[in-house]
Design a protein around this motif. Structure first.
Motif, PDB file in Angstrom:
ATOM      1  N   LEU A 349      41.103  20.327  56.846  1.00 38.99           N
ATOM      2  CA  LEU A 349      41.453  21.158  55.689  1.00 38.99           C
ATOM      3  C   LEU A 349      42.900  21.630  55.774  1.00 38.99           C
ATOM      4  O   LEU A 349      43.609  21.680  54.759  1.00 38.99           O
ATOM      5  N   GLN A 350      43.354  21.985  56.990  1.00 34.29           N
ATOM      6  CA  GLN A 350      44.741  22.413  57.163  1.00 34.29           C
ATOM      7  C   GLN A 350      45.720  21.310  56.773  1.00 34.29           C
ATOM      8  O   GLN A 350      46.792  21.587  56.225  1.00 34.29           O
ATOM      9  N   LEU A 351      45.364  20.068  57.071  1.00 36.02           N
ATOM     10  CA  LEU A 351      46.275  18.940  56.849  1.00 36.02           C
ATOM     11  C   LEU A 351      46.044  18.250  55.509  1.00 36.02           C
ATOM     12  O   LEU A 351      46.673  17.217  55.237  1.00 36.02           O
ATOM     13  N   ALA A 352      45.170  18.811  54.671  1.00 37.04           N
ATOM     14  CA  ALA A 352      44.793  18.125  53.432  1.00 37.04           C
ATOM     15  C   ALA A 352      46.002  17.791  52.568  1.00 37.04           C
ATOM     16  O   ALA A 352      46.077  16.721  51.967  1.00 37.04           O
ATOM     17  N   GLY A 353      46.975  18.683  52.484  1.00 34.90           N
ATOM     18  CA  GLY A 353      48.134  18.445  51.617  1.00 34.90           C
ATOM     19  C   GLY A 353      49.334  17.864  52.323  1.00 34.90           C
ATOM     20  O   GLY A 353      50.377  17.635  51.689  1.00 34.90           O
ATOM     21  N   ALA A 354      49.228  17.609  53.614  1.00 30.59           N
ATOM     22  CA  ALA A 354      50.379  17.117  54.380  1.00 30.59           C
ATOM     23  C   ALA A 354      50.607  15.637  54.088  1.00 30.59           C
ATOM     24  O   ALA A 354      49.657  14.846  54.051  1.00 30.59           O
ATOM     25  N   ASP A 355      51.879  15.278  53.876  1.00 31.79           N
ATOM     26  CA  ASP A 355      52.190  13.874  53.593  1.00 31.79           C
ATOM     27  C   ASP A 355      53.207  13.291  54.577  1.00 31.79           C
ATOM     28  O   ASP A 355      53.719  12.193  54.369  1.00 31.79           O
ATOM     29  N   ALA A 361      58.106  26.122  55.573  1.00 34.14           N
ATOM     30  CA  ALA A 361      57.091  27.083  55.140  1.00 34.14           C
ATOM     31  C   ALA A 361      55.682  26.571  55.449  1.00 34.14           C
ATOM     32  O   ALA A 361      54.820  27.336  55.913  1.00 34.14           O
ATOM     33  N   ASP A 362      55.436  25.285  55.195  1.00 38.90           N
ATOM     34  CA  ASP A 362      54.102  24.723  55.454  1.00 38.90           C
ATOM     35  C   ASP A 362      53.787  24.717  56.948  1.00 38.90           C
ATOM     36  O   ASP A 362      52.662  25.047  57.361  1.00 38.90           O
ATOM     37  N   GLU A 363      54.771  24.323  57.767  1.00 40.00           N
ATOM     38  CA  GLU A 363      54.529  24.270  59.212  1.00 40.00           C
ATOM     39  C   GLU A 363      54.301  25.656  59.786  1.00 40.00           C
ATOM     40  O   GLU A 363      53.450  25.857  60.658  1.00 40.00           O
ATOM     41  N   LEU A 364      55.069  26.653  59.301  1.00 39.61           N
ATOM     42  CA  LEU A 364      54.862  28.024  59.771  1.00 39.61           C
ATOM     43  C   LEU A 364      53.495  28.542  59.352  1.00 39.61           C
ATOM     44  O   LEU A 364      52.824  29.249  60.115  1.00 39.61           O
ATOM     45  N   ALA A 365      53.073  28.201  58.131  1.00 40.06           N
ATOM     46  CA  ALA A 365      51.759  28.642  57.674  1.00 40.06           C
ATOM     47  C   ALA A 365      50.653  28.095  58.567  1.00 40.06           C
ATOM     48  O   ALA A 365      49.662  28.778  58.841  1.00 40.06           O
ATOM     49  N   ARG A 366      50.824  26.843  59.038  1.00 41.72           N
ATOM     50  CA  ARG A 366      49.814  26.247  59.912  1.00 41.72           C
ATOM     51  C   ARG A 366      49.887  26.784  61.333  1.00 41.72           C
ATOM     52  O   ARG A 366      48.876  26.944  62.005  1.00 41.72           O
ATOM     53  N   ARG A 367      51.104  27.035  61.822  1.00 36.70           N
ATOM     54  CA  ARG A 367      51.297  27.386  63.230  1.00 36.70           C
ATOM     55  C   ARG A 367      51.445  28.885  63.456  1.00 36.70           C
ATOM     56  O   ARG A 367      51.152  29.381  64.542  1.00 36.70           O
ATOM     57  N   VAL A 395      58.625  33.714  62.412  1.00 30.81           N
ATOM     58  CA  VAL A 395      57.260  34.212  62.288  1.00 30.81           C
ATOM     59  C   VAL A 395      56.804  34.064  60.846  1.00 30.81           C
ATOM     60  O   VAL A 395      57.485  34.512  59.920  1.00 30.81           O
ATOM     61  N   ALA A 396      55.661  33.450  60.659  1.00 33.78           N
ATOM     62  CA  ALA A 396      55.106  33.288  59.319  1.00 33.78           C
ATOM     63  C   ALA A 396      54.733  34.644  58.747  1.00 33.78           C
ATOM     64  O   ALA A 396      54.281  35.531  59.483  1.00 33.78           O
ATOM     65  N   PRO A 397      54.895  34.841  57.429  1.00 38.00           N
ATOM     66  CA  PRO A 397      54.533  36.133  56.823  1.00 38.00           C
ATOM     67  C   PRO A 397      53.090  36.530  57.113  1.00 38.00           C
ATOM     68  O   PRO A 397      52.807  37.702  57.370  1.00 38.00           O
ATOM     69  N   GLY A 398      52.179  35.556  57.083  1.00 43.23           N
ATOM     70  CA  GLY A 398      50.782  35.875  57.346  1.00 43.23           C
ATOM     71  C   GLY A 398      50.554  36.404  58.745  1.00 43.23           C
ATOM     72  O   GLY A 398      49.830  37.385  58.942  1.00 43.23           O
ATOM     73  N   LEU A 399      51.169  35.776  59.742  1.00 42.34           N
ATOM     74  CA  LEU A 399      51.023  36.252  61.112  1.00 42.34           C
ATOM     75  C   LEU A 399      51.672  37.617  61.280  1.00 42.34           C
ATOM     76  O   LEU A 399      51.136  38.485  61.979  1.00 42.34           O
ATOM     77  N   ALA A 400      52.820  37.836  60.662  1.00 39.66           N
ATOM     78  CA  ALA A 400      53.498  39.131  60.752  1.00 39.66           C
ATOM     79  C   ALA A 400      52.598  40.240  60.223  1.00 39.66           C
ATOM     80  O   ALA A 400      52.481  41.315  60.839  1.00 39.66           O
ATOM     81  N   ARG A 401      51.940  39.999  59.095  1.00 39.05           N
ATOM     82  CA  ARG A 401      51.032  41.018  58.534  1.00 39.05           C
ATOM     83  C   ARG A 401      49.842  41.254  59.456  1.00 39.05           C
ATOM     84  O   ARG A 401      49.435  42.398  59.675  1.00 39.05           O
ATOM     85  N   THR A 402      49.293  40.171  59.993  1.00 42.15           N
ATOM     86  CA  THR A 402      48.121  40.307  60.876  1.00 42.15           C
ATOM     87  C   THR A 402      48.462  41.125  62.115  1.00 42.15           C
ATOM     88  O   THR A 402      47.700  42.025  62.518  1.00 42.15           O
TER      89      THR A 402
END
Length: 580
Positions: A349-355, A361-367, A395-402
């Motif tokens: 699911l994480q890689l569904a949109g990867a081409d 931004a995409d790599e940070l969101a995953r990692r 640092v990804a925004p999501g990880l920073a918030r967490t």
């Protein structure tokens, strides 16, 4: 320089055509010339006024030498695809074309050879139809005879047009040279050859083979010594160092610039599914792999040996038994381990949109977190975005918030279990949050939490009784006006601050004891180093006292602490200097 690889069925005239174009026979082995069969890779070159130097990599066409053929085309951006006018469409031609298509080679010329022996029309029509279904679609088809010279001018014109359209690689790119041949030259030592796709190799450079450094003693291109060569180019490197493990399929890279991996997630394209144990071909390397499906076209490959791979690399998976080929686009050469049930499905699911196109931004969101050095190693371009930058870390925004949301709970838990030392050390919090450095925690602390002296503290959670807290705050106010005017023993007694109270204040991160009875603010050492660094070096104790605006009672133990911390150095004449 540009480099073109041949492709096509055995005995369809590839080597003869290369010789007609360059004037040199690419078959260098006696057995090859005796049998009229290319066995190893051959190299010839020429120079055309319109485009300059052009090198040809001549590959074997026999099915037994497909691995050698793939090592020749793996790093080459353009192809001369050869079919014979007096033969039907052959299996090896189809297999070579499938390989070029899987590698997404888009620049090609199709040569229909032996046009002097048979009508080239049917073979040209079949070749054009087959090529039209691949990445080579639109390639010009030229009838030619390497023996009589018929059509050679047209072929040379088509090749010149193709070569002129090839993009210019970045000469500043990191080097990755796949070795396709190794030999020994008497008096010089070990020499390797390969196609340099980008970057520059200079005499005196150090390249690494895995962890082994090798120095480039000399560089040749097209038979001439060069001080430096930039890709695309055919190069021969004379190397010194531990060369025992160096051979065809080895890869030489810029030190520190590549991630060597044995596990990689890829997206495959092709009919059917690859077997459990196919062969991976990339550059001049062929490596056995174990294939684990993640989803319909997503698989995880475990390599038999490490390879330096980046996001966007294109490789081939081959089933030698069924003679089938799949394209493999590298999505992640540094994937997370599977630790729990269902991890493979979640990864899909994480890689569904990867081409295979690296986006920060995409790599940070995953990692969640990436070091600048790892960005370079994985081939992820640095770009602006909503991420947080902390030193070399992104640092990804999501990880920073967490992390920011979890910190209050962790600090409160620390205060409950350490009532006399409630301020949570940054190092402890970094370990609990699985962050690689306390600096990341410091950057993610949000009010009402506060960082004091390397610790995180919540308001009112310093573990100090109200009377002591009030006295400590008075000392802090006094020191904020004169940072190095440490209160005297009489003043501390007046405020009710004995050794036990001062110890609690220091543990809470509110004060710092530079020596017995010497109390300063927690950041006093940093401030002192900054101010003393402005003095002429080395400096005397008297100069330090004057610069800090304090007394010998304070400056002597303070300098002693700085010496022990390695931030200042005491010289034999009792002067000191800042350690840079």
């Amino acid at each position: 320089m540009q480099v073109v690889a041949t492709a096509g069925h055995v005995d369809h005239g590839k080597s003869t055509l290369v010789e007609a174009l360059t004037g040199a026979n690419p078959d260098r082995l006696a057995e090859e010339r005796r049998r009229g069969l290319t066995i190893e890779l051959g190299y010839c070159w020429t120079s055309w006024p319109e485009v300059g130097e052009v090198a040809f990599v001549d590959v074997p066409g026999h099915e037994r030498f497909l691995t050698t053929m793939l090592s020749g085309v793996g790093s080459v951006p353009a192809a001369l695809f050869v079919v014979a006018a007096d033969d039907p469409w052959m299996p090896q031609a189809a297999e070579h074309l499938a390989a070029l298509d899987a590698l997404r080679v888009r620049h090609a010329v199709v040569a229909v050879t032996r046009a002097d022996l048979a009508d080239p029309g049917p073979a040209a029509a079949r070749a054009a139809a087959e090529v039209a279904r691949t990445s080579l679609a639109g390639a010009p088809v030229v009838a030619v005879s390497g023996r009589t010279g018929m059509g050679l001018d047209d072929l040379r014109s088509a090749l010149t047009t193709m070569v002129a359209s090839l993009p210019d690689p970045d000469p500043q790119a990191d080097v990755r040279l796949w070795v396709d041949r190794r030999f020994t030259v008497r008096g010089s030592g070990t020499v390797v050859t390969g196609t340099l796709p980008a970057g520059t190799v200079r005499v005196g450079d150090t390249l690494v083979l895995g962890d082994t450094p090798l120095r480039v003693r000399s560089v040749q291109a097209l038979g001439r010594d060069r001080s430096a060569v930039s890709g695309v180019a055919r190069v021969a490197l004379n190397l010194t160092g531990r060369v025992d493990d160096l051979g065809r399929g080895s890869v030489l890279v810029t030190p520190g610039a590549w991630h060597h991996t044995t596990v990689v997630d890829v997206r495959i394209s092709g009919d059917d599914r690859p077997p459990v144990a196919p062969v991976l071909h990339i550059g001049a390397a062929d490596v056995g792999v174990r294939c684990r499906p993640l989803a319909d076209d997503l698989v995880r490959l475990t390599l038999a040996r490490p390879l330096p791979l980046r996001i966007g690399d294109r490789a081939l998976l081959r089933d030698p038994g069924r003679r089938m080929i799949w394209r493999a686009d590298v999505l992640d050469p540094d994937p997370p381990r599977f630790r729990r049930r269902g991890a493979a499905a979640r990864r899909a699911l994480q890689l569904a949109g990867a081409d295979g196109t690296p986006h920060l931004a995409d790599e940070l969101a995953r990692r969640g977190l990436l070091h600048r050095q790892r960005l370079r190693q994985l081939g992820i371009p640095l770009a602006r975005g909503e991420h947080l930058t902390v030193g070399p870390w992104l640092v990804a925004p999501g990880l920073a918030r967490t992390v920011a949301d979890r910190l209050p709970t962790l600090v409160q838990a620390h205060a409950r279990t350490h009532p006399l030392d409630p301020a949570a050390p940054l190092t402890v919090l970094a370990s609990q949050l699985r962050l690689p450095t306390p600096d990341l925690v410091r950057a993610l602390v949000r009010p009402p939490l506060e960082v004091v002296g390397g610790r995180v503290i919540a308001p009112g959670a310093d573990g100090l009784p109200p009377k002591i807290r009030k006295a400590v705050e008075q000392v802090r106010r006094d020191l904020s006006a004169a940072p190095f005017a440490a209160p005297t023993a009489d003043r501390l007694r007046e405020l009710g601050l004995d050794d036990r109270a001062l110890g609690a204040a220091e543990r809470s991160g509110r004060l710092w004891r530079a020596g017995p009875g010497i109390v300063l603010l927690p950041d006093a050492a940093d401030t002192a180093v900054e101010l003393l660094g402005e003095l002429d070096q080395p400096f005397t104790t008297s100069a330090a006292r004057e610069r800090l605006g304090t007394t010998r009672r304070v400056v002597l133990p303070l300098l002693d602490r700085l010496d022990k911390a390695g931030r200042t150095r005491r010289l034999p004449d009792d002067r000191r200097e800042i350690v840079r």
